[in-house]
Scaffold this active site. Structure first.
Site, mmCIF file in Angstrom:
data_model
loop_
_atom_site.group_PDB
_atom_site.id
_atom_site.type_symbol
_atom_site.label_atom_id
_atom_site.label_comp_id
_atom_site.label_asym_id
_atom_site.label_seq_id
_atom_site.Cartn_x
_atom_site.Cartn_y
_atom_site.Cartn_z
ATOM 1 C CG ASP A 82 -2.049 0.967 1.158
ATOM 2 O OD1 ASP A 82 -2.580 1.158 0.052
ATOM 3 O OD2 ASP A 82 -2.425 1.532 2.210
ATOM 4 C CG HIS A 83 -0.488 4.908 0.774
ATOM 5 N ND1 HIS A 83 -0.919 6.052 0.138
ATOM 6 C CD2 HIS A 83 -1.532 4.448 1.487
ATOM 7 C CE1 HIS A 83 -2.188 6.278 0.481
ATOM 8 N NE2 HIS A 83 -2.586 5.319 1.280
ATOM 9 N N GLY A 179 -6.060 7.806 9.437
ATOM 10 C CA GLY A 179 -6.130 7.995 10.885
ATOM 11 C C GLY A 179 -7.571 8.113 11.343
ATOM 12 C CG HIS A 206 -6.636 4.888 0.533
ATOM 13 N ND1 HIS A 206 -5.299 4.573 0.714
ATOM 14 C CD2 HIS A 206 -6.987 4.296 -0.636
ATOM 15 C CE1 HIS A 206 -4.863 3.840 -0.297
ATOM 16 N NE2 HIS A 206 -5.877 3.672 -1.138
ATOM 17 N N GLY A 207 -8.656 5.509 4.373
ATOM 18 C CA GLY A 207 -9.117 6.206 5.566
ATOM 19 C C GLY A 207 -10.460 5.704 6.046
ATOM 20 N N GLY A 208 -10.625 4.371 6.127
ATOM 21 C CA GLY A 208 -11.911 3.810 6.514
ATOM 22 C C GLY A 208 -12.195 3.805 7.999
ATOM 23 C CB SER A 209 -10.018 3.861 11.012
ATOM 24 O OG SER A 209 -9.294 2.690 10.673
ATOM 25 C CG ASN A 228 -6.966 0.935 1.997
ATOM 26 O OD1 ASN A 228 -7.480 0.114 1.257
ATOM 27 N ND2 ASN A 228 -5.813 1.519 1.722
ATOM 28 C CB THR A 231 -6.317 4.236 12.562
ATOM 29 O OG1 THR A 231 -5.368 4.851 11.686
ATOM 30 C CG2 THR A 231 -6.226 4.883 13.931
#
Length: 285
Positions: A82-83, A179, A206-209, A228, A231
């Site tokens: 990833d990334h 995050g 992205h940033g699913g948390s 994704n 965190t």
């Protein structure tokens, strides 16, 4: 079932209108927990690690663990880098056996992002790997070291980027951030819907948390296939381990880490509606 290309997982998710969790892992126990969850719920799984995390988890040591675990799984598992930021590490991941890579050129102007993505995609194709890339800019950063501003993805740029790069999956920015969110996420569902109409490949969130189940379901309805999660899993693990401390021995701790990872992965698989997509000796329902 074993190690598969991420493209195969996302193709099935797209055809059957569900999302697949891509879970960042940080040690062997988290890998074991994620696979345990996927096998119990009969769900496809994506295991991933981001390049910025390699200072903690050297790729030459941890990458083979991820690949070996995927090969032994009884459900389809893709192993994703990833990334990816550098050709050196992307190539190393592919040589280890990762079945998918993401090149992140979102910090570049569009023309350079397209050129660099095409270059990295050509390398990945030599290994038969799936390619993900990003246009627009997701907020924050994978390791929390930079507070990047969200740059909402343009529908026109998304269409051009997907067409010219020939990638298999496109990560977009619709108000999502890496995050934990400081407030309630305000996702641009209107922009997601526009992009989904114009771009014919699976979309990535992205940033699913911290995103609500309702928003997850809406995103999936409008073309998001890979989601994704990092965190949230790390935080759940810390919370659970702190609650159970002090431990009498290492092996009790070891088991708690596996269970914490499995719990969070299962929770998200239910939200993403990927549960029960694998039946018997068939790869998918």
């Amino acid at each position: 079932m074993t190690l598969v290309k991420m493209k195969e997982i996302l193709k099935h998710a797209k055809a059957n209108h569900y999302g697949v969790g891509a879970f960042s892992v940080a040690n062997m126990e988290m890998v074991m927990g994620a696979i345990r969850a996927a096998e119990e719920l009969r769900s496809p799984l994506i295991l991933q690690i981001a390049e910025v995390r390699l200072k903690h988890f050297p790729l030459h040591l941890f990458g083979p663990v991820m690949v070996a675990a995927a090969k032994e799984a009884t459900v389809p598992v893709a192993v994703h880098f990833d990334h990816g930021l550098t050709e050196e590490k992307i190539l190393e991941a592919l040589e280890i056996g990762f079945s998918s890579i993401m090149y992140d050129g979102s910090h570049h102007p569009l023309e350079k992002n397209i050129a660099e993505t095409k270059k990295m995609a050509a390398i990945a194709r030599e290994f038969g790997a799936t390619v993900e890339a990003e246009v627009g800019q997701v907020g924050g950063s994978e390791d929390g070291s930079v507070d990047l501003e969200v740059l909402i993805t343009s529908t026109e740029e998304a269409k051009r980027f997907a067409s010219e790069t020939g990638i298999d999956a496109l990560a977009i920015a619709i108000g999502n951030a890496h995050g934990m969110y400081k407030g309630e996420p305000k996702l641009r569902m209107d922009r997601l819907e526009e992009i989904d109409r114009e771009v014919d490949i699976p979309l990535v969130l992205h940033g699913g948390s911290g995103i609500s189940e309702t928003d997850f379901r809406t995103c999936i309805h409008h073309g998001i296939r890979k989601i994704n999660i990092a965190t949230s899993t790390f935080n759940h693990f810390v919370h659970m381990v702190n609650e159970e401390a002090p431990f009498k021995d290492y092996f009790t701790y070891h088991g708690s880490v596996i269970e914490a990872a499995a719990e969070n992965v299962k929770r998200h698989m239910h939200m993403f509606q990927s549960v029960g997509r694998v039946k018997g000796d068939k790869v998918y329902v």
